[in-house]
Design a protein around this motif. Structure first.
Motif, PDB file in Angstrom:
ATOM      1  N   LEU A  42       0.820  -1.211   0.000  1.00  0.00           N
ATOM      2  CA  LEU A  42       0.000   0.000   0.000  1.00  0.00           C
ATOM      3  C   LEU A  42       0.854   1.262   0.000  1.00  0.00           C
ATOM      4  N   GLY A  43       1.826   1.326   0.914  1.00  0.00           N
ATOM      5  CA  GLY A  43       2.643   2.529   0.998  1.00  0.00           C
ATOM      6  C   GLY A  43       3.447   2.767  -0.261  1.00  0.00           C
ATOM      7  N   THR A  44       4.003   1.684  -0.847  1.00  0.00           N
ATOM      8  CA  THR A  44       4.807   1.834  -2.071  1.00  0.00           C
ATOM      9  C   THR A  44       3.945   2.326  -3.217  1.00  0.00           C
ATOM     10  N   LEU A  45       2.739   1.761  -3.377  1.00  0.00           N
ATOM     11  CA  LEU A  45       1.860   2.190  -4.475  1.00  0.00           C
ATOM     12  C   LEU A  45       1.456   3.657  -4.313  1.00  0.00           C
ATOM     13  N   GLU A  46       1.202   4.078  -3.099  1.00  0.00           N
ATOM     14  CA  GLU A  46       0.849   5.488  -2.880  1.00  0.00           C
ATOM     15  C   GLU A  46       2.012   6.401  -3.275  1.00  0.00           C
TER      16      GLU A  46
ATOM     17  N   ALA B  35     -12.784  -3.465  -2.878  1.00  0.00           N
ATOM     18  CA  ALA B  35     -12.232  -2.494  -1.929  1.00  0.00           C
ATOM     19  C   ALA B  35     -10.785  -2.170  -2.265  1.00  0.00           C
ATOM     20  N   TYR B  36     -10.004  -3.160  -2.640  1.00  0.00           N
ATOM     21  CA  TYR B  36      -8.599  -2.924  -2.970  1.00  0.00           C
ATOM     22  C   TYR B  36      -8.470  -2.127  -4.267  1.00  0.00           C
ATOM     23  N   LEU B  37      -9.336  -2.400  -5.245  1.00  0.00           N
ATOM     24  CA  LEU B  37      -9.257  -1.660  -6.499  1.00  0.00           C
ATOM     25  C   LEU B  37      -9.477  -0.172  -6.250  1.00  0.00           C
ATOM     26  N   LYS B  38     -10.420   0.122  -5.397  1.00  0.00           N
ATOM     27  CA  LYS B  38     -10.700   1.528  -5.096  1.00  0.00           C
ATOM     28  C   LYS B  38      -9.609   2.131  -4.213  1.00  0.00           C
ATOM     29  N   ARG B  39      -9.135   1.350  -3.243  1.00  0.00           N
ATOM     30  CA  ARG B  39      -8.170   1.832  -2.264  1.00  0.00           C
ATOM     31  C   ARG B  39      -6.827   2.169  -2.910  1.00  0.00           C
ATOM     32  N   PHE B  40      -6.415   1.385  -3.937  1.00  0.00           N
ATOM     33  CA  PHE B  40      -5.093   1.564  -4.521  1.00  0.00           C
ATOM     34  C   PHE B  40      -5.091   2.509  -5.735  1.00  0.00           C
ATOM     35  N   ALA B  41      -6.210   3.078  -6.096  1.00  0.00           N
ATOM     36  CA  ALA B  41      -6.284   4.034  -7.216  1.00  0.00           C
ATOM     37  C   ALA B  41      -5.662   3.451  -8.477  1.00  0.00           C
ATOM     38  N   ILE B  42      -6.182   2.316  -8.917  1.00  0.00           N
ATOM     39  CA  ILE B  42      -5.659   1.614 -10.086  1.00  0.00           C
ATOM     40  C   ILE B  42      -6.074   2.339 -11.368  1.00  0.00           C
TER      41      ILE B  42
END
Length: 801
Positions: A681-685, A707-714
């Motif tokens: 998460l931190g690296t993707l942000e 939830a992960y698709l939205k959370r990681f801003a893909i």
């Protein structure tokens, strides 16, 4: 019990009123005096977690452990400088009689994984002493014990001897005391320094579990059996340690401590650190009083029959004469023998100290030579010896020997991201779990995160399966280390068998190692048995690793590029960078052959960085040559995405190449996102802050989470080729593809279809609203110069059209 439950309820309801919430500065401190046999640090390690648990369980109270020896603890009780006391049973009985301290609860010890509330002693001799079969045979023999003040290590043994008609004072040839710990008694008996010994219950089992004692070398005298008591013993049993209060301690806090200890869960870390499973209602210690009264031990020393004071008052001249006579005789004896005694005592003491130091030093050297310094488990040397012994016992029988090679999954990630200190703590915790819960001949650590579990006398293969499943369960349990409360890892296990697979110890270990790699390759967190094919595969994997390292050094790895096209316009909008290995002897080697080896060996980080840097430079080079500006998609492995330096590596690649961040698309697989979500998460942000695009590769093949698709801003979803290859004929694939496209568009994510090979597939994707595609219908992956030619040809075709 009913009254206890009612009391518990009343106290729980009253706790908020008795102890209102307060900051740490306002908390009332209560001191817990804890008896320590070794150094203060060891005592704190054992009991401070229990004090911390009480501090958390009781609002407004803070508990501090104060390690003390016997004199210090007795002084603290007399002066009331402590509020609670944790001491052994014998010492508690003395303090109860002298100072009136009161027990609140009794400890439930953890012995061999079972809960016990009592303890006693074991009288034993060497197995080869056929002349010693019962306690009565000890008359005239030399007995070794730990110390005159030890309840479990001496007093209960004296009681058992007296019950058998043997007076330790008059009937034994000698009684020698080694001092703590009890292990010295066992070592002295085995060395022939005494005929028999007595130790506290549990000592023999602990030494056997740690590999420091072969149970076949000793024989227990007067063995007793007691239901629900798992330890060997020869004596009566008495209650375990009590947790006590002093008279000045407030009743309310004493009641709260009682309730908190009775409610402590068995699996609480404080219980594990303290070597117990919990606490029970206080047992009766009357039997200990009776024992000390019988033996004449404090506080029941025998009253002298002669009253000197009364004799002095009634017949002073007689007493004075006797005193002068005794003094004269003593003076003469002292003068005559003082010199000889002094020299003899000095010589004996010096020899005894030197011999004891030599024994201790030799024992330490032997232990260090055979044990892993981090976990104190047997090392490879001792494992090999034990395995050879097990093979010798099994030879010529119907029994098997199983070698189970356990390797942790993702352990390198923990070391790299959380530090080696956390990794070492995790290995120590795992070693303790294995020692407590796994019934095996030997549990050894080879190094790193590799463990060997040796099973002998195997007659049923289902037993091996059960052990493997239990090992995987133990490894999967959360670890509380490094500030993490539930850090989780997995494990992969390889199994080899004697005599099925090999007859040599070293070969069995090598085969189990190969089977472990098969378990990792087939999904991890599982176990596999050795087959001959694994040896061949291991040799090929080692050869591939060696050649791959050289290829990285010599630049034999190349980057090919496959076009990505806009569905609506047919224009090439980007390319995907794909690594290829051009070996001077074999030519192009399939990625399916060397990528898994790179993942296993850690070479994937170096390989991936080379691909990233070349791809960025190539995108800029094409643009400078007059070709259209294309997005560059680069795959990131699971190892790369959790690398703390990943963001700086991408930033450097962009800076050195001059490529705009928005034209770089970093692809991670769906399985990596789902299994390591918190780690990435931190690296993707950070990567998104650089301005790069992020794509999820192989989408639909794992366990997707909206939830992960939205959370990681893909930015992109790449539909896996397994859904595309049967379109449009396969209705299930068509519906799934439609669902994925609709889902992505609803979340503002673009969709790219992989593996498009026919015009029918492309037309169908166009009707579904897919944004872009790649596949052999346009082009296979091409070297840079061929892709440039391909782009030029398409431009020429468009101009002619």
């Amino acid at each position: 019990m009913r009254a206890l439950l009612i009391l518990t309820g009343v106290v729980l309801l009253a706790l908020p009123a008795l102890f209102p919430a307060a900051s740490s500065e306002e908390s009332q401190e209560y001191r817990l005096g804890a008896l320590g046999f070794r150094d203060a640090e060891a005592t704190l390690d054992r009991w401070q977690p229990t004090a911390d648990y009480l501090s958390e369980a009781i609002p407004g109270a803070r508990f501090t452990v104060v390690p003390m020896n016997y004199p210090e603890l007795e002084a603290a009780i007399a002066e009331e400088t402590v509020d609670f006391v944790l001491t052994n049973t014998g010492h508690y009985v003395r303090m109860e009689d002298e100072h009136g301290i009161t027990r609140l609860v009794t400890m439930i010890a953890d012995q061999q994984g079972e809960a016990v509330r009592v303890f006693g002693g074991v009288l034993f001799t060497r197995a080869d002493r056929d002349d010693l079969q019962s306690l009565t045979d000890l008359a005239g023999q030399r007995l070794i014990a730990v110390g005159e003040g030890s309840l479990g290590g001496w007093h209960v043994g004296r009681e058992a001897l007296l019950d058998a008609g043997v007076d330790p004072v008059n009937d034994l040839a000698s009684v020698e005391f080694t001092g703590m710990p009890h292990d010295q008694v066992v070592e002295a008996v085995l060395a022939g320094e005494g005929d028999a010994g007595t130790v506290r219950t549990g000592v023999l089992e602990s030494m056997a579990d740690e590999g420091r004692l072969d149970p076949a070398d000793i024989r227990v005298l007067n063995p007793r059996q007691l239901a629900n008591f798992p330890l060997q013993h020869s004596t009566n049993l008495y209650p375990e340690w009590p947790f006590s209060r002093l008279n000045h301690t407030p009743d309310a806090i004493a009641e709260a401590v009682t309730v908190a200890l009775l409610e402590m869960p068995a699996e609480h870390p404080a219980a594990h650190q303290g070597g117990y499973q919990g606490w029970s209602a206080p047992l009766s210690y009357g039997e200990v009083h009776d024992l000390f009264r019988r033996l004449g031990e404090p506080p029941y020393e025998p009253t002298p029959g002669f009253d000197l004071r009364a004799a002095w008052e009634n017949h002073p001249q007689v007493v004075l004469g006797l005193m002068l006579l005794v003094t004269t005789l003593m003076t003469g004896a002292i003068v005559k023998y003082r010199r000889l005694n002094r020299e003899l005592v000095t010589e004996v003491d010096q020899r005894r100290v030197v011999e004891q130091q030599l024994r201790q030093h030799q024992a330490r050297l032997t232990h260090l030579a055979n044990h892993d310094p981090l976990t104190d488990l047997p090392n490879r040397l001792m494992l090999t010896t034990r395995l050879e012994q097990a093979i010798a016992r099994a030879t010529g029988t119907n029994e098997r020997v199983a070698v189970m090679f356990l390797d942790l999954d993702r352990f390198k990630t923990i070391n790299d991201s959380l530090g080696h200190t956390v990794g070492d703590d995790l290995l120590r915790i795992l070693a303790e779990r294995l020692k407590r819960h796994v019934d095996a001949n030997t549990i050894a650590r080879l190094g790193g995160d590799e463990f060997i579990i040796l099973l002998d006398r195997v007659t049923d293969m289902a037993e091996v399966d059960r052990h493997a499943e239990e090992l995987l369960r133990l490894v999967a349990e959360p670890f509380a280390v490094g500030g993490w409360r539930s850090l989780q890892v997995g494990g992969s296990i390889g199994i080899s068998l004697f005599p099925d697979d090999a007859e040599e110890a070293s070969e069995l270990i090598t085969q189990a190692d190969a089977a472990m790699y098969l378990a990792k390759a087939e999904g991890r967190n599982t176990f596999r048995y050795y087959t001959q094919a694994l040896t061949e595969a291991a040799s090929e994997r080692l050869e591939t690793e060696t050649r791959l390292r050289r290829a990285l050094e010599l630049g034999h790895l190349e980057v090919f590029y496959q076009p990505q096209l806009d569905v609506a316009t047919g224009s090439i909008i980007g390319v995907e960078a794909l690594v290829r290995w051009r070996d001077p002897e074999e030519g192009l080697i399939s990625p399916a052959r060397f990528i898994p080896v790179a993942e296993e060996t850690g070479l994937i980080n170096r390989l991936g960085q080379q691909v990233l840097e070349r791809a960025c430079r190539q995108a800029v080079a094409w643009e400078q040559a007059g070709l259209p500006a294309l997005d560059m998609a680069v795959n990131l492995s699971a190892h790369q995405i959790i690398d703390p330096q990943m963001t700086s590596r991408v930033r450097r690649a962009l800076h050195e190449s001059g490529l705009s961040a928005e034209r770089l698309v970093l692809e991670i697989t769906e399985s990596t996102l789902m299994t390591q979500a918190e780690d990435v998460l931190g690296t993707l942000e950070e990567l998104k802050q650089l301005g790069v695009q992020v794509a999820i590769d192989d989408f639909g093949t794992g366990y997707s989470s909206l939830a992960y698709l939205k959370r990681f801003a893909i930015d992109w979803l790449k539909v896996d080729r397994c859904f595309i290859q049967d379109l449009p004929a396969d209705k299930s694939d068509a519906e799934l593809t439609q669902t994925i496209i609709n889902l992505a568009h609803n979340l503002g994510i673009q969709v790219l279809a992989e593996g498009v090979e026919t015009r029918e597939q492309l037309d169908f994707l166009a009707r579904l609203g897919c944004d872009s595609w790649q596949g052999f219908l346009c082009s296979r992956p091409l070297p840079p110069e061929e892709l440039a030619e391909h782009l030029n040809n398409r431009d020429d075709e468009k101009r002619r059209a």
